[in-house]
Design an enzyme around this catalytic site. Sequence first.
Site, short mmCIF file in Angstrom:
data_model
loop_
_atom_site.label_atom_id
_atom_site.label_comp_id
_atom_site.label_asym_id
_atom_site.label_seq_id
_atom_site.Cartn_x
_atom_site.Cartn_y
_atom_site.Cartn_z
N ASP A 172 -8.41 -5.24 -6.17
CA ASP A 172 -7.96 -4.07 -5.42
C ASP A 172 -8.51 -2.82 -6.09
OD1 ASP A 172 -6.75 -2.12 -3.98
OD2 ASP A 172 -4.70 -2.81 -4.31
N SER A 210 0.85 -1.18 0.00
CA SER A 210 0.00 0.00 0.00
C SER A 210 0.89 1.24 0.00
CB SER A 210 -0.96 -0.04 1.19
OG SER A 210 -1.99 0.91 1.02
N HIS A 266 -7.02 -5.70 -1.77
CA HIS A 266 -5.80 -5.00 -1.34
C HIS A 266 -4.93 -5.91 -0.47
CE1 HIS A 266 -3.69 -1.21 -1.26
NE2 HIS A 266 -3.73 -1.10 0.05
#
Length: 743
Positions: free
Chosen positions: A650, A569, A682
């Site tokens: 995602d 991330s 994600h």
Amino acid sequence: MTLRTNKFTPKVLISAPRRSAAQSCADGSLALYSQSTYSFDTHSKSSGIYVVGVKSGQSTLLTNDSRASEPKWIGLGHEIVWLKQGDNGNTSFVIADANDVGKTYTAGTISGPVSNLKIHVLEDGKAIVAFSGKSNQDGSLYNPKDVGKPHSSGRIYDSLFVRRWDAYVEPQRNTIWTALLQKIPSNVTAREGRWSLLGVTNMLKRFPQFECPMPPFGGTDHFDVTRDYIVMVSKDPSVNPATHTVCLTYVMRIPNPISVEETNAEPVMIKPEGKRTWGAATSPVFSPDGKYLAFLLMNEDGYESDQNHIQLVHMQEGSVLHSHTLDVRDSDKDWDLSPSSIMFSADGTKLLATAEDTGCVCLFEFDLTRWLTSGSNRATPRKLTHSGSISEVARASFLSQQLFISSSTFTDSSIYYILDPSDPETKRIDVSSFANNGANFGLSSAQVSELWWKGGDDASYMVHAWMMKPSFFRPEKKYPLAYLIHGGPQGAWDDQWSTRWNPAVFAEQGYVVVAPNPTGSTGYGQKFTDAIRESWGGLPYEDLVKGFEYIESEFDFVDTSRAVALGASYGGYMMNWIQGHDLGRKFKALVCHDGVFSMTAQLASDEQYFPLHDLGGPIWKNQQGYDQWDPSRFTENWSTPQLIIHNELDYRLTIAEGLAAFNVLQMRGVDSRFLSFPDENHWVLGHENSLVWHTVVIDWINKYVGLPPLRDKEAREEVEGCRKDAVRRSVAEEMKLLRVVEE
């Protein structure tokens, strides 16, 4: 089941028992929890609901039904209710007794999937229950099993959101439902003494503009229930939730469930006193007597990592409610931490809050006596715990001031203990059961230590980090460095267990792991968290550079010439940023999981308030701000071998980001690999997918620092199968293209 192993490997991590937080019964003798395990031999997951004797530490299996979940105590004895999902999508409320294992019956069935069960005991044999379930537009409970397959797959949207986290937004909305669980009176002989579910009511049927719990992660922390009321938080329906975080807090009277009447109650809004605007709200809770409530509220709209402030409310029948902000002072200074959950003590005179504090999630106590007696909202925090990370706090028994704590650390996956707030240092009772502690995994808290170094250009602040050494560490030897960068960016490496990014997995490969909490991290004061705004590649990058230099100069046992860096991330963003800057040349290999390649692509993300806040406004008003911290501007410098991981579900950072980064690496001739899971978001949550993820990641970094590949035959076969499938698909696509060209 107790898992014991001589070496902590990815397979051990993934297949080890995963326990929920626990809660004790009214008399405090038993604690209730659920647990799941995964078998790579049968490729299946098993789960169960257990009780553990608080004094004996002995666990008893109540059910191993994989469809059973969310067990709760009801009444003042040892009876339990849990939810059971049916094949038809319905949900049954199953009753069991911890003193009569194996004997169960159904109190009632709901015609759709529900979750997030909460219970308020009215008296022995009677309890109000609240739970969530999606409602159709007519207010009925939504059951996906009843929906036929549409003739067209098209979706039309006229406003944000289009999709969120890993799913497209549908017309059904989360709703709070209430009901009564009551024992059948003695004059009804057929079901005498049995519990029955009565008067299921959609509390928001007349108010479809509200949604609670709020997606994608809202649960029981978004509502609470007492004898006569529910309290809930919901996004403000007058603004777009994709660009705003402002929440409204409402109280509603629960209708008489026995009459099965439709609720005509109007939601009464709790107005934050002295505030014209505010941001997100969460964790509404009632006091035990229902006369007071509290919730957490942020000041700034559009900023999901703003500081949470505690709001206190005195319930007043039939009038507009106002909340008072608890003025938390640590000595003569404002308390600069941000609580994440709150609850009242058993006597209602204290408020207990968990908050991140210097790499831990600790418990704090606030004395409300002055507020209750004189209306003064000043309070001083008292820190009750100082290590590990608390996941849940519950009362140890019905009227006791003692607390039942569920927590974890880097080396212990699940810890239960009883804490006495009057003397938290000495009056702690550990609840052992079949301990999921580090010793069973070959891990020890002695492997974990803390580091501090001067950060930024002006060295005006210190940066905290965790270091984890291998269990077989010898100070006279040298070990390669694994530099782990956390996501968020407003997040932190806390001393807690994780099944996704677990530092111990990398340490047991033979790395010294350093997990820093640079500028933007949470738990070091709100000013430190806020400082990352419009500085994504600025101060945090400088902190990481200073950290690498500190490790290089201070620890002879760390071989920084064999260093790797990994992140997901925002951590993935930092991998791409590092790749284009000088620090990138210090590493032998990088791993970027679901990271940002181009800041412009943030416009494809789901929650647009996030880039609006962190990048300084919309792109058409601040193109320079987006460009300044864009990793794609520095691709001419990319030369370090890099693994790219990006998943197709995602929607926070779309898969195009990962593909773009991989394409650049390939075209530049940089050693690189791309891993993708079409069924993951994600995160990588599937057990088999997680094993592949760990195998690919560890083999990638080990190759560049001279460590052997992961020695797991099944995992390697699975990875090889993924690679061959990809090659076959690639060849098939090329042949198809050739046929088209020939034609």
